[in-house]
Structures are given as C-alpha cells and as structure tokens.
Design an enzyme around this catalytic site. Structure first.
Site, PDB file in Angstrom:
ATOM      1  N   GLU A  17     -10.046  -9.008   5.296  1.00  7.04           N
ATOM      2  CA  GLU A  17      -9.195  -8.065   4.569  1.00  7.04           C
ATOM      3  C   GLU A  17      -9.214  -8.395   3.086  1.00  7.04           C
ATOM      4  OE1 GLU A  17      -5.421  -6.452   6.016  1.00  7.04           O
ATOM      5  OE2 GLU A  17      -4.479  -7.514   4.339  1.00  7.04           O
ATOM      6  N   THR A  48      -6.479  -3.007   1.638  1.00  2.00           N
ATOM      7  CA  THR A  48      -5.048  -2.710   1.615  1.00  2.00           C
ATOM      8  C   THR A  48      -4.745  -1.624   0.596  1.00  2.00           C
ATOM      9  OG1 THR A  48      -4.477  -4.359  -0.061  1.00  2.00           O
ATOM     10  CG2 THR A  48      -4.562  -5.107   2.228  1.00  2.00           C
ATOM     11  N   TYR A  49      -3.475  -1.249   0.581  1.00  2.00           N
ATOM     12  CA  TYR A  49      -3.058  -0.057  -0.150  1.00  2.00           C
ATOM     13  C   TYR A  49      -1.811  -0.384  -0.943  1.00  2.00           C
ATOM     14  CZ  TYR A  49      -2.978   5.080  -0.426  1.00  2.00           C
ATOM     15  OH  TYR A  49      -3.044   6.383  -0.831  1.00  2.00           O
ATOM     16  N   ALA A  51       1.647  -0.069  -2.905  1.00  2.00           N
ATOM     17  CA  ALA A  51       2.818   0.785  -2.757  1.00  2.00           C
ATOM     18  C   ALA A  51       3.079   1.565  -4.033  1.00  2.00           C
ATOM     19  CB  ALA A  51       4.046  -0.061  -2.406  1.00  2.00           C
ATOM     20  N   ALA A 126       5.771   4.060  11.081  1.00  2.00           N
ATOM     21  CA  ALA A 126       4.331   4.126  11.328  1.00  2.00           C
ATOM     22  C   ALA A 126       3.995   5.065  12.485  1.00  2.00           C
ATOM     23  CB  ALA A 126       3.782   2.726  11.598  1.00  2.00           C
ATOM     24  N   HIS A 159       8.974  -8.225  14.432  1.00  2.00           N
ATOM     25  CA  HIS A 159       9.061  -7.400  13.233  1.00  2.00           C
ATOM     26  C   HIS A 159      10.324  -7.771  12.455  1.00  2.00           C
ATOM     27  CE1 HIS A 159       9.179  -3.978  10.567  1.00  2.00           C
ATOM     28  NE2 HIS A 159       8.014  -3.560  11.029  1.00  2.00           N
ATOM     29  N   GLN A 186      -0.048  -9.259  12.162  1.00  2.00           N
ATOM     30  CA  GLN A 186       0.382  -9.973  10.963  1.00  2.00           C
ATOM     31  C   GLN A 186      -0.090 -11.425  11.095  1.00  2.00           C
ATOM     32  OE1 GLN A 186       1.100 -10.538   7.928  1.00  2.00           O
ATOM     33  NE2 GLN A 186       3.072  -9.469   7.755  1.00  2.00           N
TER      34      GLN A 186
END
Length: 307
Positions: A17, A48-49, A51, A126, A159, A186
């Site tokens: 990643e 990744t993206y 925010a 999600a 979570h 994760q």
C-alpha cells in the site's frame, strides 16, 4: 482481473500500500519507490485516498500512471468522506475507462484541515458505498461484465467506533453481504488477534478471502505515528521491550521492527493466510528485506501493460 480470481490461481497473495504525496515532486519520488518494488511483482498495490480532497487528484493520477506504465495492478481506495453520489460515480467511470479491476470501499478518515459535517455525506457508512458500487457494476459501464471487484476493511482488534463487538460483527457481516469480494485488515502486531478475527468471521458465515495487513516499524517516530493513526492498535510487550532496548539507535530500531514483522509473516504463512498486505509508508527498504527473507519466489506470469 478480480483479486479473487488471482487468489484462486496463486495464493497467498502479497501486496503493498502507498499513499499519494501532497506535491507533484513527492509523487515523482514515490513513483520511483514503486518502480523499485515492481521487480518483486506483487499481486496488487493499493493507493490511499486523502480526506476532503487533499490528495484526491494525485491519487487518481498515480493509480492511472501505475496502471498504464508498470506491470503492477493498482487498487484505488474509494471513501465515503466528503463525497456525494455524483462524485463517486465520476470516479468509478474514470477508473472503469482505465480498466482498473478492483477497488477498496472504505469509510475513510475524518479530515482535520477543513470543516466537516458527516451528515452531509451521501454515504454514511462503508456498506452504503459497497451497495452503490454494486449498482454501478450492474450498469455495464465497466469493461469486465462483472464490474469492479470490491474489497472492504476488516479490524482484527475491533472497529474503534463500535465498542460492542457483537454489534460490530453484525455490521461487518452486513457490509460483506452487501457485495464484498475480499477483506483487507487494518494493521495489527499480535497474530492472535488476526486468527481470532478470521475464526469469528467463519462463525458469522463470512467466507470471502481475508488479507492480513502488516506494517513494519522502521523508526520510533513512525512507531508513535502508527499508534496515533491506527485507531487503538495494540503493541505486544515483546515488541515494546525490544524497541525500548534500542530506541536511541535508529538502525537497531529498524532491524527490530523488520524482524518482528518477518516473524509475523512466517507465522501467518504457516497458518494459511490468504494474503499479506504491506503498509509501506512509501518506503521500499523494509518491505524488500522482508520479501527477501521470506524467500518468496518472483512471479513470472504478470502481464505487461497493454496501453
């Protein structure tokens, strides 16, 4: 090709990643890191993206550049945060035109540098994003008749937003049942958390492949950053003791972190993990050491880009 198709042919998978830097110059440096890792021929690389739009254009550009100029298979993150349906559809159309085969559908991190009101997002969780991507797949806009392969995040330690672990698993099963093809977890540092999570998924009748997320500790500052960003990651005493012994020696810290991650990977492979996903923090050195030490054979059947 969908990730699940790759897994049927060649499991376990190995993947990396990356996150898009905030400047074009830094993006160029990252691209060179990606080229350094290309010879290892991972099964895919995820991007990744940011925010709130902070790095989103750079994400799209990096994904398309990987797709068109390397032999790697990029999987972009798509997130709920700060998006409406029209924007997500435009992103999916763009990726479909570039023949991107898979996406990771995530809730996303809350932006800290802009005002943010979650209630204004079209996708509150999600699961809503997974359902939307599935509807997009049914539209026939993707060159693959099946549309995108859809991945979701799993949380071996739980979570952070749902302390009730029974309700959490109910929510997770609903997310997978909405149309997830695979799970990427994760990061975690105690494999017992992963194995227990995998078993709880089986008890909940969740049977899609679960890819384990591993992040080698390479510096004390990075270690503290992991603790801040990972939403409650647990650090085993064994790791803490080893780091404490050498915390003032950066090279020893790196060796300890890489060795610990390597032991995790050996144990995961011995216990039939579906795949290992390395959170690289945009550095290739630690991941390359681990790959070489695991003795993973280089893949030879990867296809060169056709465009």
């Amino acid at each position: 090709m969908h990730i699940v198709d790759i897994m049927r042919e060649d499991s376990p998978t190995f993947s990396f990643e990356f996150f898009p830097p905030k400047t074009p110059a830094a993006a160029e440096t990252l691209y060179q890191t990606i080229r350094d890792l290309e010879s290892y021929m991972p099964h895919f690389v995820s991007v990744t993206y940011g925010a709130g739009g902070s790095t989103r254009d750079l994400t799209h550009q990096l994904v398309e550049r990987i797709q068109h100029t390397t032999k790697l298979d990029p999987i972009p993150h798509v997130t709920c945060v700060c998006h409406n349906e029209k924007e997500i559809e435009e992103i999916l159309v763009r990726y479909a035109k570039s023949a991107i085969g898979n996406v990771l559908a995530l809730g996303g991190d809350r932006p800290h540098d802009i005002p943010y009101d979650k209630s204004r997002d079209s996708f509150q969780h999600a699961i809503d994003l997974v359902k939307f991507i599935r509807r997009f797949n049914e539209s026939g806009a993707h060159p693959d008749p099946r549309g995108f392969g859809v991945g979701v995040a799993g949380f071996p330690e739980g979570h952070p937003a749902t302390p009730n672990r029974l309700i959490e698993m109910d929510h997770f099963k609903a997310k997978v049942d909405a149309g997830a093809d695979y799970i990427v977890t994760q990061l975690f540092f105690d494999n017992r958390d992963f194995f227990d999570f995998r078993e709880r998924c089986a008890l909940a009748d969740i049977h899609v492949p679960i890819i384990a997320g591993i992040m080698p500790v390479t510096s004390m500052s990075g270690f503290r950053r992991i603790a801040e960003l990972a939403g409650g990651a647990r650090f085993p005493a064994k790791l803490l003791r080893a780091l404490r012994r050498c915390e003032n020696d950066p090279e020893s810290v790196r060796r300890v972190g890489v060795h610990f991650a390597l032991e995790q990977c050996h144990d995961l492979l011995d216990n039939n993990v579906a795949g290992i996903h390395f959170y690289t923090l945009n550095r290739s050195d630690a991941t390359r050491v681990i790959f070489d030490s695991l003795g993973i054979p280089r893949r030879r059947n990867a296809q060169a880009p056709t465009v």
